[in-house]
Design an enzyme around this catalytic site. Structure first.
Site, short mmCIF file in Angstrom:
data_model
loop_
_atom_site.label_atom_id
_atom_site.label_comp_id
_atom_site.label_asym_id
_atom_site.label_seq_id
_atom_site.Cartn_x
_atom_site.Cartn_y
_atom_site.Cartn_z
N ASP A 242 -1.60 6.91 1.48
CA ASP A 242 -0.54 5.93 1.69
C ASP A 242 0.52 6.46 2.66
O ASP A 242 0.96 7.60 2.56
CB ASP A 242 0.18 5.60 0.37
CG ASP A 242 -0.75 5.12 -0.72
OD1 ASP A 242 -1.88 5.62 -0.82
OD2 ASP A 242 -0.32 4.25 -1.51
N HIS A 244 3.10 3.88 3.71
CA HIS A 244 4.19 3.02 3.21
C HIS A 244 5.39 2.92 4.15
O HIS A 244 6.54 3.14 3.74
CB HIS A 244 4.64 3.48 1.83
CG HIS A 244 3.81 2.90 0.72
ND1 HIS A 244 3.70 1.54 0.51
CD2 HIS A 244 3.06 3.48 -0.25
CE1 HIS A 244 2.90 1.32 -0.52
NE2 HIS A 244 2.49 2.48 -1.00
N ASP A 271 -2.38 0.96 2.24
CA ASP A 271 -0.93 0.98 1.99
C ASP A 271 -0.19 1.57 3.19
O ASP A 271 0.58 2.53 3.07
CB ASP A 271 -0.59 1.72 0.69
CG ASP A 271 -0.83 0.85 -0.53
OD1 ASP A 271 -1.51 -0.19 -0.42
OD2 ASP A 271 -0.35 1.21 -1.62
N ASP A 274 5.10 -1.73 3.53
CA ASP A 274 5.92 -1.99 2.33
C ASP A 274 6.71 -0.75 1.91
O ASP A 274 6.30 0.38 2.13
CB ASP A 274 5.09 -2.49 1.14
CG ASP A 274 4.80 -3.97 1.21
OD1 ASP A 274 5.51 -4.69 1.94
OD2 ASP A 274 3.86 -4.43 0.53
N ARG A 275 7.83 -1.02 1.26
CA ARG A 275 8.78 -0.02 0.74
C ARG A 275 9.51 0.71 1.87
O ARG A 275 10.72 0.59 1.99
CB ARG A 275 8.11 0.94 -0.23
CG ARG A 275 7.63 0.25 -1.51
CD ARG A 275 7.44 1.24 -2.63
NE ARG A 275 7.05 0.59 -3.88
CZ ARG A 275 7.89 0.17 -4.82
NH1 ARG A 275 9.19 0.33 -4.65
NH2 ARG A 275 7.44 -0.39 -5.92
N ASN A 303 -3.83 -2.00 -1.81
CA ASN A 303 -3.32 -3.15 -2.58
C ASN A 303 -2.06 -3.75 -1.95
O ASN A 303 -1.73 -4.91 -2.21
CB ASN A 303 -3.03 -2.74 -4.03
CG ASN A 303 -1.96 -1.67 -4.15
OD1 ASN A 303 -2.09 -0.59 -3.58
ND2 ASN A 303 -0.91 -1.95 -4.89
N HIS A 304 -1.39 -3.00 -1.07
CA HIS A 304 -0.20 -3.54 -0.41
C HIS A 304 -0.52 -4.28 0.88
O HIS A 304 0.40 -4.85 1.49
CB HIS A 304 0.83 -2.44 -0.15
CG HIS A 304 1.72 -2.19 -1.32
ND1 HIS A 304 2.95 -2.81 -1.48
CD2 HIS A 304 1.54 -1.42 -2.42
CE1 HIS A 304 3.49 -2.41 -2.63
NE2 HIS A 304 2.66 -1.57 -3.21
N HIS A 352 -9.15 3.07 -1.56
CA HIS A 352 -7.72 3.16 -1.83
C HIS A 352 -7.42 3.40 -3.30
O HIS A 352 -6.66 4.30 -3.66
CB HIS A 352 -7.00 1.89 -1.37
CG HIS A 352 -5.52 1.96 -1.64
ND1 HIS A 352 -4.67 2.76 -0.92
CD2 HIS A 352 -4.75 1.37 -2.60
CE1 HIS A 352 -3.45 2.66 -1.41
NE2 HIS A 352 -3.47 1.82 -2.43
N ARG A 400 -0.73 -0.02 -14.53
CA ARG A 400 -0.09 -0.93 -13.59
C ARG A 400 -0.14 -2.38 -14.03
O ARG A 400 0.56 -3.23 -13.46
CB ARG A 400 -0.77 -0.83 -12.22
CG ARG A 400 -0.74 0.54 -11.61
CD ARG A 400 -1.60 0.58 -10.36
NE ARG A 400 -1.76 1.94 -9.86
CZ ARG A 400 -0.97 2.50 -8.96
NH1 ARG A 400 0.05 1.86 -8.47
NH2 ARG A 400 -1.20 3.74 -8.54
N HIS A 427 -3.18 5.78 -3.43
CA HIS A 427 -2.63 4.80 -4.39
C HIS A 427 -1.60 5.35 -5.36
O HIS A 427 -0.89 4.58 -5.99
CB HIS A 427 -3.82 4.19 -5.15
CG HIS A 427 -3.54 2.96 -5.95
ND1 HIS A 427 -2.75 1.92 -5.50
CD2 HIS A 427 -3.98 2.58 -7.19
CE1 HIS A 427 -2.73 0.96 -6.42
NE2 HIS A 427 -3.45 1.34 -7.45
#
Length: 498
Positions: A242, A244, A271, A274-275, A303-304, A352, A400, A427
Site C-alpha cells: 500500500d 495510500h 491501495d 485514499d487517506r 480494496n481502496h 492485495h 474489518r 492491506h
C-alpha cells in the site's frame, strides 16, 4: 448455631469480595495503561491492555467502548462494532457506545446504520452541540445516498465516460509551463518532468492527465484477472504494498530502488490512493510509468480502488479539487479494469488482501473472475481484496467486517494445491513495514511509512531474484512532505472522527 453459620458465611464472603475488589482495581490500572498506549498511537498494545482489563472486569462498558475506538484506529471496524455493541448491552444509556459504533459503521460506508446510532446519541445527550452536529451531517449523508440511488442508471444502460473523452481536442494554453506529452507516446523525460512538477505541488494539464488515464485503461482492460509475470534468469523484480497517497514516500522508494523500467520492474499491490492527500500525484505517476513501459510496472487492485472507499477516504474529493468531476467517474471505471492478483515465475502468488472462505480455489478460478465491476460484499473477488491472515488455524470472522481471517493451514493448502511457494499480500499496517507469518509461507508488505502521519511504522518493499525467488525485504522510514494533512480531501463527516 444460626449465628455461627451466619458468621462463617460472612468470613467466606469477605475473601471473595477482597478478590473482586482487587480485580476491579487492577482492571482500572490496566485501563489507564491502555489509555496511555492509545495516546502514544500504540493501538495494538492498547487493545491488548483493554482486553486484560475486560478479562478482570467484563461488565465495565467503558473498557469495551475504549477497545472499540482502538480497533477503529487499526481499521478493524468489524471488531469495533462488536465491542461497541457489547458496551451498549452492558449499559444501554452509555452514549459513547452508540457514538463509537456509529463511527465504525460510517467508516465502512454503512450510513443508514450509523444514522440510527447517532439518533440514539442525540436522544441521550439532547443538549450536546457536538452530537447535534454529527447527527445533521449523518442525515445529509443518508439523504445524498438515497438521491444517488434514485438517479442511478441500471448497469445494462450505463455508458462509459471514457468513451466520451477525446483528449486530442483539448487545447493546452500557451502559458502552461508544465510537463507535455509530444504526440501519443509517454516518454521517460515526460515522466521525470511531471514528477518534478508534482514535487513542487504543480498540476499536470488535464489534457495529459486524460491521455495517461485513458491509455492505462486500454492496457488494463486487455489483461486477465490473474496476471502471470515472468522474471528471466538472473533478473530481479520488486513488490511494493500500500502507498495510500503518500507521494513523497513513493519517490523515496524510487530513490532507494531505482525508477521502474524493463530492467527494474515493479508490482504495486493495490491501495494506491485514499487517506494520503497526494493520491492524484501517486496514481498519475504509476499510470504514466505503465504507459511508458507496460512491462516496467504491474498494478493490482486493492480494496481502496473502489467508489465506496474513494467517496469516504479522500480520493474522490482530491480528484474533484485537482482535476474535475469527469475524472472521478473515469478513475472509477479504470479501477474496475485493474487485475486482482499476480503470479511471479509460477512460484509467488501476490494479492492485495488474502485467501478464501472455501478450500479448493484454483488459479484458473481467479483468472476467470469477471472483475469489471465495483467489489462485491462476498465471494472470491471480495476475499482477494479484503481478507487477512490470522495466527490460529482454520478460518474466522474478519476484524474489518468484510472478508475473513484465514490461518496457516489455509495458506499451506492453497499453495500446495496450486504448486506455489509463497503468498505475498499487503492491506495491513505493520510496525516494521512487513511481517512474515504462517511458517514463512506468507509475507505482508506495506509501503506507506508513518501511515496517516501518525502510526510511526516503517515502510517496506520485497526484492526477488530469479531463479531462486527468495524474498529480500528492504525497510525504510518516512520522508518529509508539504504541510497538507492526511484526509485533507476526505468526507467532511468522517474527518470529524479522525
Amino acid at each position: 448455631m444460626h449465628r455461627l453459620d451466619s458468621l462463617s458465611r460472612t468470613k467466606s464472603i469477605l475473601p471473595n469480595m477482597e478478590t473482586q475488589n482487587s480485580s476491579i482495581a487492577r482492571a482500572e490500572e490496566l485501563k489507564l495503561q491502555a489509555n496511555e498506549a492509545f495516546k502514544a498511537h500504540k493501538y495494538a498494545q492498547a487493545i491488548d491492555l483493554y482486553s486484560q482489563a475486560i478479562e478482570l472486569n467484563g461488565e465495565n462498558a467503558v473498557y469495551w467502548a475504549n477497545r472499540a475506538l482502538a480497533h477503529s484506529k487499526l481499521e478493524e471496524y468489524g471488531s469495533a462494532i462488536q465491542d461497541a455493541s457489547k458496551a451498549i448491552e452492558i449499559d444501554p444509556r452509555y452514549s459513547k457506545g452508540y457514538y463509537r459504533r456509529g463511527a465504525a459503521y460510517l467508516a465502512m460506508g454503512k450510513f443508514k446504520e450509523a444514522l440510527k446510532d447517532f439518533q440514539q446519541v442525540k436522544k441521550l445527550c439532547p443538549n450536546d452541540p457536538d452530537a447535534s452536529k454529527k447527527l445533521k451531517e449523518c442525515e445529509k449523508a443518508v439523504m445524498k445516498l438515497k438521491f444517488e440511488e434514485a438517479i442511478a442508471v441500471p448497469q445494462s444502460e450505463r455508458r462509459f465516460v471514457a468513451d466520451s473523452i477525446d483528449y486530442h481536442s483539448i487545447d493546452v494554453e500557451p502559458q502552461y509551463s508544465g510537463a507535455r506529452i509530444e504526440g501519443d507516446v509517454v516518454t521517460l523525460d515526460f515522466v521525470k518532468k511531471m514528477i518534478e512538477d508534482f514535487k513542487n505541488q504543480k498540476c499536470l494539464h488535464k489534457r495529459y492527465a486524460f491521455q495517461i488515464v485513458l491509455q492505462t485503461r486500454e492496457m488494463l482492460r486487455a489483461l486477465p484477472s490473474l496476471v502471470d509475470i515472468d522474471v528471466p534468469h538472473g533478473k530481479h523484480f520488486t513488490v511494493c504494498g500500500d502507498v495510500h497517497g503518500q507521494f513523497y514516500d513513493l519517490l523515496n522508494i524510487f530513490e532507494l530502488n531505482g525508477l521502474p523500467s524493463e530492467e527494474n520492474p515493479y508490482l504495486f499491490n493495490g491501495d494506491f490512493v485514499d487517506r494520503g492527500s497526494f493520491s492524484v500525484e501517486v496514481i498519475l505517476t504509476l499510470f504514466a510509468f505503465k504507459c511508458m513501459s507496460p512491462s516496467a510496472i504491474y498494478l493490482a487492485r486493492g480494496n481502496h480502488e473502489s467508489k465506496s472507499m474513494n467517496k469516504i477516504y479522500g480520493f474522490e474529493g482530491e480528484v474533484r479539487s485537482k482535476l474535475s468531476e469527469t475524472f472521478v467517474e473515469l478513475f472509477a471505471e479504470v479501477f474496475c479494469c485493474l487485475p486482482l492478483a499476480h503470479v511471479i515465475n509460477e512460484k509467488v502468488f501476490v494479492v492485495h488482501g488474502g485467501l478464501f472462505s472455501v478450500d479448493g480455489v484454483k488459479l484458473a478460478d481467479i483468472r476467470s473472475i469477471d472483475r469489471f465491476c465495483e467489489p462485491p460484499e462476498e465471494g472470491l473477488m471480495c476475499e482477494l481484496l479484503w481478507s487477512d491472515p490470522q495466527p490460529l488455524p482454520g478460518r474466522g470472522p474478519s476484524k474489518r467486517g468484510v472478508g475473513l481471517s484465514f490461518g496457516g493451514d489455509v495458506t499451506k493448502k492453497f499453495l500446495q494445491e496450486n504448486n506455489l511457494d509463497l503468498v505475498v499480500r499487503s492491506h495491513e499496517v505493520k510496525d516494521e513495514g512487513y511481517e512474515i507469518e504462517h511458517d514463512g509461507k506468507l509475507i505482508t508488505v506495506f509501503s506507506a511509512p508513518n501511515y496517516c502521519d501518525q502510526m510511526g511504522n516503517k515502510g517496506a518493499f520485497i526484492q526477488f531474484e530469479a531463479p531462486e525467488m527468495k524474498p529480500n525485504i528492504v525497510t525504510f522510514s518516512a520522508v518529509p512532505h508539504p504541510d497538507v494533512k492526511p484526509m485533507a480531501y476526505a468526507n467532511n463527516f468522517l474527518r470529524m472522527f479522525s
